[in-house]
Design a protein around this motif. Structure first.
Motif, mmCIF file in Angstrom:
data_model
loop_
_atom_site.group_PDB
_atom_site.id
_atom_site.type_symbol
_atom_site.label_atom_id
_atom_site.label_comp_id
_atom_site.label_asym_id
_atom_site.label_seq_id
_atom_site.Cartn_x
_atom_site.Cartn_y
_atom_site.Cartn_z
ATOM 1 N N ALA A 6 0.808 -1.219 0.000
ATOM 2 C CA ALA A 6 0.000 0.000 0.000
ATOM 3 C C ALA A 6 0.842 1.271 0.000
ATOM 4 N N ASP A 7 0.254 2.352 -0.524
ATOM 5 C CA ASP A 7 0.860 3.684 -0.446
ATOM 6 C C ASP A 7 0.481 4.379 0.856
ATOM 7 N N GLY A 8 -0.607 3.904 1.493
ATOM 8 C CA GLY A 8 -1.063 4.487 2.748
ATOM 9 C C GLY A 8 -1.997 3.538 3.455
ATOM 10 N N TYR A 9 -2.244 3.831 4.714
ATOM 11 C CA TYR A 9 -3.062 2.942 5.547
ATOM 12 C C TYR A 9 -4.169 3.740 6.224
ATOM 13 N N PHE A 10 -5.387 3.181 6.155
ATOM 14 C CA PHE A 10 -6.534 3.845 6.770
ATOM 15 C C PHE A 10 -7.176 2.921 7.804
ATOM 16 N N PHE A 11 -7.483 3.490 8.983
ATOM 17 C CA PHE A 11 -8.097 2.734 10.073
ATOM 18 C C PHE A 11 -9.475 3.328 10.360
ATOM 19 N N SER A 12 -10.500 2.481 10.274
ATOM 20 C CA SER A 12 -11.879 2.967 10.230
ATOM 21 C C SER A 12 -12.520 3.128 11.597
ATOM 22 N N ASN A 24 0.642 -1.487 14.158
ATOM 23 C CA ASN A 24 2.092 -1.476 14.332
ATOM 24 C C ASN A 24 2.824 -1.834 13.044
ATOM 25 N N TYR A 25 2.247 -2.741 12.248
ATOM 26 C CA TYR A 25 2.872 -3.042 10.957
ATOM 27 C C TYR A 25 2.866 -1.798 10.068
ATOM 28 N N ALA A 26 1.705 -1.116 10.005
ATOM 29 C CA ALA A 26 1.610 0.090 9.179
ATOM 30 C C ALA A 26 2.631 1.131 9.613
ATOM 31 N N LYS A 27 2.814 1.277 10.913
ATOM 32 C CA LYS A 27 3.807 2.230 11.425
ATOM 33 C C LYS A 27 5.212 1.861 10.974
ATOM 34 N N SER A 28 5.501 0.568 10.909
ATOM 35 C CA SER A 28 6.854 0.109 10.546
ATOM 36 C C SER A 28 7.200 0.392 9.093
ATOM 37 N N THR A 29 6.160 0.600 8.239
ATOM 38 C CA THR A 29 6.420 0.851 6.821
ATOM 39 C C THR A 29 6.856 2.281 6.550
ATOM 40 N N GLY A 30 6.525 3.192 7.465
ATOM 41 C CA GLY A 30 6.841 4.598 7.242
ATOM 42 C C GLY A 30 5.902 5.276 6.265
ATOM 43 N N LYS A 31 4.828 4.594 5.865
ATOM 44 C CA LYS A 31 3.851 5.167 4.928
ATOM 45 C C LYS A 31 2.808 5.990 5.698
ATOM 46 N N PRO A 32 2.128 6.931 5.018
ATOM 47 C CA PRO A 32 1.115 7.756 5.681
ATOM 48 C C PRO A 32 -0.020 6.927 6.275
ATOM 49 N N MET A 33 -0.513 7.367 7.428
ATOM 50 C CA MET A 33 -1.597 6.693 8.131
ATOM 51 C C MET A 33 -2.668 7.708 8.530
ATOM 52 N N LYS A 54 4.060 11.928 16.179
ATOM 53 C CA LYS A 54 5.434 12.396 15.966
ATOM 54 C C LYS A 54 6.409 11.282 15.602
ATOM 55 N N ASN A 55 6.075 10.036 15.938
ATOM 56 C CA ASN A 55 7.000 8.930 15.695
ATOM 57 C C ASN A 55 6.740 8.210 14.382
ATOM 58 N N PHE A 56 5.714 8.632 13.665
ATOM 59 C CA PHE A 56 5.407 8.067 12.349
ATOM 60 C C PHE A 56 4.519 9.071 11.616
ATOM 61 N N GLN A 94 -5.810 15.935 2.875
ATOM 62 C CA GLN A 94 -4.561 15.940 3.641
ATOM 63 C C GLN A 94 -3.875 14.573 3.560
ATOM 64 N N PHE A 95 -4.651 13.518 3.659
ATOM 65 C CA PHE A 95 -4.129 12.152 3.547
ATOM 66 C C PHE A 95 -3.569 11.906 2.147
ATOM 67 N N ILE A 96 -4.304 12.364 1.122
ATOM 68 C CA ILE A 96 -3.849 12.215 -0.263
ATOM 69 C C ILE A 96 -2.540 12.975 -0.474
ATOM 70 N N ASP A 97 -2.447 14.192 0.069
ATOM 71 C CA ASP A 97 -1.227 14.994 -0.097
ATOM 72 C C ASP A 97 -0.023 14.303 0.528
ATOM 73 N N MET A 98 -0.238 13.647 1.669
ATOM 74 C CA MET A 98 0.853 12.922 2.314
ATOM 75 C C MET A 98 1.348 11.779 1.429
ATOM 76 N N MET A 99 0.429 11.072 0.770
ATOM 77 C CA MET A 99 0.828 9.973 -0.123
ATOM 78 C C MET A 99 1.520 10.522 -1.371
ATOM 79 N N LYS A 100 1.052 11.670 -1.869
ATOM 80 C CA LYS A 100 1.689 12.296 -3.043
ATOM 81 C C LYS A 100 3.143 12.640 -2.741
ATOM 82 N N GLU A 101 3.384 13.200 -1.558
ATOM 83 C CA GLU A 101 4.743 13.595 -1.163
ATOM 84 C C GLU A 101 5.664 12.380 -1.103
ATOM 85 N N GLN A 102 5.144 11.247 -0.620
ATOM 86 C CA GLN A 102 5.971 10.046 -0.518
ATOM 87 C C GLN A 102 6.256 9.429 -1.878
ATOM 88 N N LYS A 103 5.278 9.548 -2.805
ATOM 89 C CA LYS A 103 5.461 8.939 -4.137
ATOM 90 C C LYS A 103 6.381 9.783 -5.020
#
Length: 367
Positions: A220-226, A244-253, A332-334, A358-367
């Motif tokens: 995934a490019d990002g992770y969403f928690f419902s 915790n797995y999502a946090k380990s990837t460094g991808k936007p959450m 602050k840690n992810f 805001q979530f989309i912009d974070m994924m754009k910056e990473q890509k």
């Protein structure tokens, strides 16, 4: 087919309060935590919100049912509330787009309800005494039996309910495929899916209990928690593996409601049961970054405990202007942020829809 309007029904609260009214919906007995929603419209969206699973929904707006129901307004596959309480119930509807009355809708979903009760009195009672369990019955009319039943109903605190409303297997919902988002279904609302799809996201929606290995395969490019029902600490017993797995990837959450609470719990913060939850489409939230006030839709009986907050872990981004509770966090840690309220609100308000951007912009910056 409508029930006889003279048919009696009883609402019995666990503290011994009993009110009489008339039966609506399915003939039977039901119970759960009694809560109220202050929205003037959107009763169908409220009744199908999975975050309300196991709760009795009391609508404070007096006239319910006057515009019927239609499939496009469902937020989930079925009605999620345990029962319905209102002041004035309409068997007839005037909306030409509706396909059936609310009475038929409740009957088809086997939802028991009561109308003709003084909802203003009951709301004041809950505000003063705190949230409590209750029972609605149109079959058993013995007040003492119903009060005892309400006393013995399972408390929401400590209750795990996300597995009751999640999907049984992972599902891909296609957007424009600009971004691949892994979304976790603890009771995800349809309008959350719609908001992410229309912003170019293809979603892989995972059941509440999903292993990190299965999540990893999606890349995934990002992770969403419902959002979702129940006590967040009970859900966290299995859900933190995914967080915790999502946090380990460094991808936007990004997390909403229960997802917000789970992200906070994963960082060692705590949640607490509220005396009276926030439920309605008119809750004022202040964005601390902009200073602007947003009118928001909310539905939660738990909140992140302000006393557990650590400035090394997260900054508060939004607060509720009614009671000062935490409504948003930036971690602050992810690279993640979360909100307690519902920016996807349907039918509205839509003041907070920018959070999806805001979530989309974070994924754009990473890509």
């Amino acid at each position: 087919m409508s029930l006889n309007p003279r048919k009696k029904a009883i609402l019995a609260l666990s503290d011994g309060t009993v009110v009489h009214g008339r039966a609506i919906g399915h003939d039977g007995i039901t119970g759960g935590e009694l809560c109220f929603n202050t929205s003037m419209t959107g009763y169908q969206e409220i009744f199908t919100d999975p975050s309300y699973f196991g709760q009795l929904m009391m609508m404070t707006y007096p006239h319910i049912g006057n515009y019927g129901t239609q499939p496009r307004d469902d937020e989930a596959r079925k009605v999620m509330v345990a029962g319905v309480i209102c002041r004035a119930f309409s068997d007839e509807y005037s909306n030409p787009m509706a396909d059936r009355s609310l009475q038929e809708y409740l009957e088809d979903n086997e939802i028991t309800g009561i109308s003709g009760v003084d909802t203003r009195m009951l709301v004041r009672h809950i505000r003063e005494q705190g949230v409590m369990n209750a029972v609605i019955s149109s079959t058993e009319l013995d007040e003492k039996k119903l009060v005892e039943m309400a006393k013995n109903w399972d408390d929401m605190e400590g209750l795990e309910l996300a597995t009751k409303v999640t999907r049984s297997e992972a599902q891909t919902v296609n957007g424009k495929d600009e971004f691949r988002v892994a979304a976790f279904d603890y009771g995800i609302k349809q309008n959350i899916i719609n908001n992410l799809n229309k912003r170019g996201c293809t979603l892989r929606i995972f059941p509440a209990k999903t292993s990190a290995d299965e999540i990893k395969e999606w890349e995934a490019d990002g992770y969403f928690f419902s959002n979702g029902p129940g006590d967040p600490t009970a859900t966290a017993e299995y859900a933190l593996e995914a967080v915790n797995y999502a946090k380990s990837t460094g991808k936007p959450m990004f997390g909403i409601c229960l997802g917000h609470q789970l992200m906070a719990l994963s960082e060692g913060l705590k949640t607490t049961k509220m005396f009276v939850g926030h439920r309605g489409a008119n809750q004022p939230v202040k964005n601390l970054a902009t200073g602007l006030v947003e009118i928001s839709t909310q539905n939660h009986g738990f909140a992140v405990d302000e006393d557990s907050l650590d400035e090394k872990i997260a900054d508060v981004t939004h607060i509720n202007l009614n009671d000062g509770t935490i409504e948003g966090l930036k971690f602050k840690n992810f690279p993640g942020f979360s909100v307690q309220y519902h920016p996807e609100a349907s039918p509205g308000p839509h003041d907070s829809a920018y959070l999806f951007d805001q979530f989309i912009d974070m994924m754009k910056e990473q890509k």
